[in-house]
Design a protein around this motif. Structure first.
Motif, PDB file in Angstrom:
ATOM      1  N   ASP A  21       0.845  -1.189   0.000  1.00 38.63           N
ATOM      2  CA  ASP A  21       0.000   0.000   0.000  1.00 38.63           C
ATOM      3  C   ASP A  21       0.880   1.238   0.000  1.00 38.63           C
ATOM      4  N   SER A  22       0.301   2.365  -0.359  1.00 41.81           N
ATOM      5  CA  SER A  22       1.073   3.596  -0.515  1.00 41.81           C
ATOM      6  C   SER A  22       1.613   4.114   0.811  1.00 41.81           C
ATOM      7  N   ALA A  23       0.904   3.858   1.911  1.00 44.60           N
ATOM      8  CA  ALA A  23       1.363   4.336   3.218  1.00 44.60           C
ATOM      9  C   ALA A  23       2.689   3.675   3.596  1.00 44.60           C
ATOM     10  N   THR A  24       2.811   2.385   3.322  1.00 45.70           N
ATOM     11  CA  THR A  24       4.073   1.692   3.607  1.00 45.70           C
ATOM     12  C   THR A  24       5.156   2.158   2.652  1.00 45.70           C
ATOM     13  N   GLU A  29       5.540   5.028   1.449  1.00 43.79           N
ATOM     14  CA  GLU A  29       6.041   6.332   1.916  1.00 43.79           C
ATOM     15  C   GLU A  29       7.120   6.183   2.978  1.00 43.79           C
ATOM     16  N   LYS A  30       7.074   5.100   3.734  1.00 41.96           N
ATOM     17  CA  LYS A  30       8.086   4.861   4.762  1.00 41.96           C
ATOM     18  C   LYS A  30       9.394   4.344   4.161  1.00 41.96           C
ATOM     19  N   PRO A  65       3.292  11.302  -1.323  1.00 43.37           N
ATOM     20  CA  PRO A  65       1.997  10.618  -1.185  1.00 43.37           C
ATOM     21  C   PRO A  65       1.346  10.328  -2.539  1.00 43.37           C
ATOM     22  N   THR A  68       3.585   7.554  -4.471  1.00 46.32           N
ATOM     23  CA  THR A  68       3.459   6.170  -4.016  1.00 46.32           C
ATOM     24  C   THR A  68       2.154   5.532  -4.497  1.00 46.32           C
ATOM     25  N   GLU A  98      10.153  -1.640   8.289  1.00 45.59           N
ATOM     26  CA  GLU A  98       8.959  -0.884   7.917  1.00 45.59           C
ATOM     27  C   GLU A  98       7.929  -1.722   7.157  1.00 45.59           C
ATOM     28  N   ASN A  99       8.352  -2.819   6.521  1.00 42.41           N
ATOM     29  CA  ASN A  99       7.388  -3.600   5.738  1.00 42.41           C
ATOM     30  C   ASN A  99       7.321  -5.071   6.134  1.00 42.41           C
ATOM     31  N   GLN A 118       4.109  -6.734   6.461  1.00 36.64           N
ATOM     32  CA  GLN A 118       3.261  -6.671   5.269  1.00 36.64           C
ATOM     33  C   GLN A 118       3.688  -7.658   4.178  1.00 36.64           C
TER      34      GLN A 118
END
Length: 375
Positions: free
Chosen positions: A129-132, A134-135, A150, A153, A183-184, A187
């Motif tokens: 996903d885009s939120a991950t 971004e990290k 934002p 991504t 960070e992932n 996921q």
């Protein structure tokens, strides 16, 4: 070539299948927050890369796989990538071709890659996903300009999904490479599930290993094992192998990748203001010095030729190619992409250097020449 016989997929093939990655991709789409802030190494021209491949094969290297993985992204300048793969395919019809990409623009190029009978393509997917994302990413540049992260991504997620589907529809084998970061790590199963719904064939998981004194953390062995177990529920996994990707090189480009003289092109062209150092931009050179072997075998200054007058666009460089039709290389302090491409298309490789003229010429002829040329 099946996944079991490809060195990036099958363990048994790694010791027996020769492969090389040709560094012809000059641009990149993105940089992660974990990558060192270093300028990309210079990419080779397609003709130069294929010449290096020719030399390796002529020397006895049994290369069966040619890949493009860097220094940038093969799809960020698809013209260079396509030209390289086409040159290899035309010269070596049985060669297996592959590349590694972030996937941006892949939907547009899938059919062309399939036409070249590209056997495998690896897509780098580090987030579901885009939120991950971004990290993980410092910036993403889909075209010529950065866009807000934002927004970028979200675009990346769409582009990767479209690319994977297009590659599969075109008949390509698709491998997903995912780097495991703190960070992932939670996921990884979601990534595996998502790419499998897009019909990806196999997945490789590689843990991020921070450099010494790095501020970044690594994932634990327990986290890695758990991530693998969860991902394996959805897609076939490659066996762990830290050296998969652009680090694999049959041979690092060293002196073996330097251009070499031939019977039809025995000479070296040099752009120099005074004959001591290679110090002229090609576009500023009014005269070109020609070095070549004399009857006694020593490489010496043979003559000086007038360069074409400035102006005329590509025609100027076509004229220069004709003037240097007995030269295998041109040495200069700098040169634009257009003259380099036109010269390369006419059999003349451009080498950028600011070294001493005679020393560089000597290296091109093998070095260690006995005696010196007396002018």
């Amino acid at each position: 070539m099946t996944t079991t016989s490809h060195p990036c997929f099958g363990p048994s093939a790694r010791a027996s299948v020769g492969r090389i990655h040709l560094p012809v991709a000059p641009k990149t789409f993105a940089r992660t927050k974990f990558a060192p802030e270093a300028k990309l190494p210079a990419a080779m021209m397609p003709e130069d890369a294929v010449a290096m491949l020719d030399e390796l094969i002529s020397s006895g290297k049994k290369i069966k796989v040619v890949g493009i993985t860097g220094p940038g992204d093969p799809l960020a300048d698809f013209d260079a990538t396509y030209k390289t793969l086409k040159l290899v395919r035309d010269k070596y019809p049985r060669m297996n071709l592959c590349l590694t990409t972030l996937g941006i623009g892949g939907e547009n190029y899938a059919e062309k890659l399939a036409e070249l009978n590209t056997s495998h393509i690896t897509v780098l997917v580090d987030a579901a996903d885009s939120a991950t994302a971004e990290k993980i990413y410092a910036w993403i540049r889909p075209s010529t300009k950065n866009i807000p992260l934002p927004e970028a991504t979200i675009l990346l997620m769409k582009e990767q999904a479209a690319a994977i589907k297009a590659f599969k529809e075109a008949g390509l084998t698709v491998k997903i490479n995912t780097t495991i970061y703190p960070e992932n790590v939670a996921q990884i199963e979601n990534i595996a599930r998502a790419v499998k719904t897009m019909d990806a064939d196999i997945m490789g998981l590689t843990p991020f290993i921070p450099e010494k004194k790095s501020l970044f953390s690594a994932v634990s062995d327990v986290q890695i094992e758990t991530a693998r177990e969860l991902a394996a529920k959805h897609i076939e996994l490659m066996e762990p192998w830290l050296r998969c990707g652009s680090d694999i090189e049959l041979e690092q480009p060293t002196s073996s990748s330097l251009p070499k003289p031939s019977l039809s092109r025995p000479n070296v062209a040099v752009a120099s203001s005074g004959g001591m150092d290679i110090d002229l931009h090609l576009g500023h050179a009014q005269k070109i010095m020609i070095y070549g072997p004399r009857e006694d075998g020593l490489a010496c200054l043979l003559e000086t030729r007038l360069a074409p007058e400035p102006g005329g666009g590509a025609t100027r460089w076509e004229k220069l190619s004709a003037i240097l039709n007995d030269c295998f290389v041109l040495l200069c302090d700098a040169a634009g992409e257009t003259p380099k491409k036109i010269l390369a298309a006419n059999g003349i490789r451009t080498v950028i250097s600011d070294e001493n003229v005679e020393g560089t010429v000597d290296v091109l002829y093998g070095g260690g020449k006995k005696g010196k040329c007396k002018k």
